[in-house]
Design a protein around this motif. Structure first.
Motif, PDB file in Angstrom:
ATOM      1  N   ILE A 270     -57.519  35.377 -53.977  1.00 41.64           N
ATOM      2  CA  ILE A 270     -57.409  36.422 -55.005  1.00 41.64           C
ATOM      3  C   ILE A 270     -58.661  36.443 -55.865  1.00 41.64           C
ATOM      4  CG2 ILE A 270     -56.150  37.116 -57.089  1.00 41.64           C
ATOM      5  CD1 ILE A 270     -53.603  36.034 -55.697  1.00 41.64           C
ATOM      6  N   GLN A 271     -59.103  35.266 -56.268  1.00 42.40           N
ATOM      7  CA  GLN A 271     -60.303  35.174 -57.111  1.00 42.40           C
ATOM      8  C   GLN A 271     -61.521  35.739 -56.390  1.00 42.40           C
ATOM      9  OE1 GLN A 271     -60.027  34.120 -60.305  1.00 42.40           O
ATOM     10  NE2 GLN A 271     -62.108  34.846 -60.561  1.00 42.40           N
ATOM     11  N   VAL A 272     -61.683  35.403 -55.126  1.00 43.76           N
ATOM     12  CA  VAL A 272     -62.816  35.906 -54.339  1.00 43.76           C
ATOM     13  C   VAL A 272     -62.732  37.426 -54.221  1.00 43.76           C
ATOM     14  CG1 VAL A 272     -63.807  35.978 -52.008  1.00 43.76           C
ATOM     15  CG2 VAL A 272     -63.255  33.779 -53.063  1.00 43.76           C
ATOM     16  N   LEU A 273     -61.544  37.936 -53.932  1.00 43.81           N
ATOM     17  CA  LEU A 273     -61.369  39.384 -53.792  1.00 43.81           C
ATOM     18  C   LEU A 273     -61.752  40.117 -55.072  1.00 43.81           C
ATOM     19  CD1 LEU A 273     -60.285  41.850 -52.182  1.00 43.81           C
ATOM     20  CD2 LEU A 273     -58.072  41.371 -53.224  1.00 43.81           C
ATOM     21  N   PHE A 274     -61.254  39.650 -56.214  1.00 41.94           N
ATOM     22  CA  PHE A 274     -61.559  40.320 -57.477  1.00 41.94           C
ATOM     23  C   PHE A 274     -63.029  40.158 -57.865  1.00 41.94           C
ATOM     24  CE2 PHE A 274     -57.082  40.959 -57.833  1.00 41.94           C
ATOM     25  CZ  PHE A 274     -56.942  42.042 -58.690  1.00 41.94           C
ATOM     26  N   THR A 275     -63.621  39.034 -57.503  1.00 45.20           N
ATOM     27  CA  THR A 275     -65.047  38.836 -57.776  1.00 45.20           C
ATOM     28  C   THR A 275     -65.878  39.814 -56.957  1.00 45.20           C
ATOM     29  OG1 THR A 275     -64.692  36.508 -58.286  1.00 45.20           O
ATOM     30  CG2 THR A 275     -66.940  37.165 -57.731  1.00 45.20           C
ATOM     31  N   LEU A 276     -65.488  40.016 -55.703  1.00 44.69           N
ATOM     32  CA  LEU A 276     -66.222  40.944 -54.833  1.00 44.69           C
ATOM     33  C   LEU A 276     -66.174  42.387 -55.336  1.00 44.69           C
ATOM     34  CD1 LEU A 276     -65.321  39.607 -51.267  1.00 44.69           C
ATOM     35  CD2 LEU A 276     -67.538  39.476 -52.432  1.00 44.69           C
ATOM     36  N   ILE A 277     -65.053  42.755 -55.946  1.00 48.73           N
ATOM     37  CA  ILE A 277     -64.955  44.128 -56.461  1.00 48.73           C
ATOM     38  C   ILE A 277     -65.413  44.227 -57.911  1.00 48.73           C
ATOM     39  CG2 ILE A 277     -63.157  44.824 -54.831  1.00 48.73           C
ATOM     40  CD1 ILE A 277     -61.101  44.531 -57.075  1.00 48.73           C
TER      41      ILE A 277
END
Length: 181
Positions: free
Chosen positions: A37-44
């Motif tokens: 989740i953290q990686v996904l939100f960081t990417l966006i």
């Protein structure tokens, strides 16, 4: 499932040992899910909403438990301790509705510890933020105590079923034949 291998309802210490093992497995699910989740939100380029993370982790835990109970009647921790979750007849695997109801009702056993963790973390973040390890250790201790209290509800039932088992019309059974799993 071969009911001739059915010995009894698992003891409270056996169930508690399975709970402790389950906490270790759930930590892995928590760590991987939270990281993704953290990686996904960081990417966006967005900040991760805490409520979103908590909801996704709750659902991931739910999928882990309900899938395991419906498919084989046990999680990895329960299999290790020879515990199987079945319907009241002692042999039929859970329905989807029973599995989700059992999962949601089991949160009553850990809800006080989760609320403590939430309030402690909020207090630590707003105060100094440097005592997170102590908060987590306290929470683990409180989770264990809550788990024992939930399992203790089995002592009040003639069939040794916990409150979430009674309300979801399920039961835990102990098998001695290790090859039957």
């Amino acid at each position: 499932m071969n009911t001739s291998n059915l010995v009894s309802t698992p003891s409270i210490p056996r169930r508690f040992a399975a709970c402790l093992y389950e906490f270790v497995l759930l930590f892995g699910i928590y760590f991987i899910t939270g990281g993704l989740i953290q990686v996904l939100f960081t990417l966006i380029g967005q900040k991760t909403p805490i409520w979103f993370t908590q909801l996704v982790i709750f659902l991931m835990f739910g999928f882990y438990f309900t899938y395991s109970w419906r498919k084989a009647g046990h999680t990895l921790a329960q299999k290790t301790w020879h515990i199987q979750v079945v319907q009241l007849d002692g042999k039929t695997l859970l329905t989807n509705k029973q599995a989700w109801l059992r999962y949601i009702l089991s949160y009553f056993g850990v809800l006080p510890a989760l609320l403590l963790l939430y309030t402690q973390i909020h207090g630590q973040i707003s105060a100094s933020g440097d005592n997170a390890t102590a908060v987590y250790i306290q929470t683990i201790g409180f989770l264990s105590l809550n788990c024992v209290a939930l399992l203790g509800t089995a002592l009040m039932n003639s069939e040794r079923r916990t409150i979430h088992e009674v309300l979801s019309e399920t039961r835990s059974v102990y098998f001695t034949n290790k090859n039957s799993r």
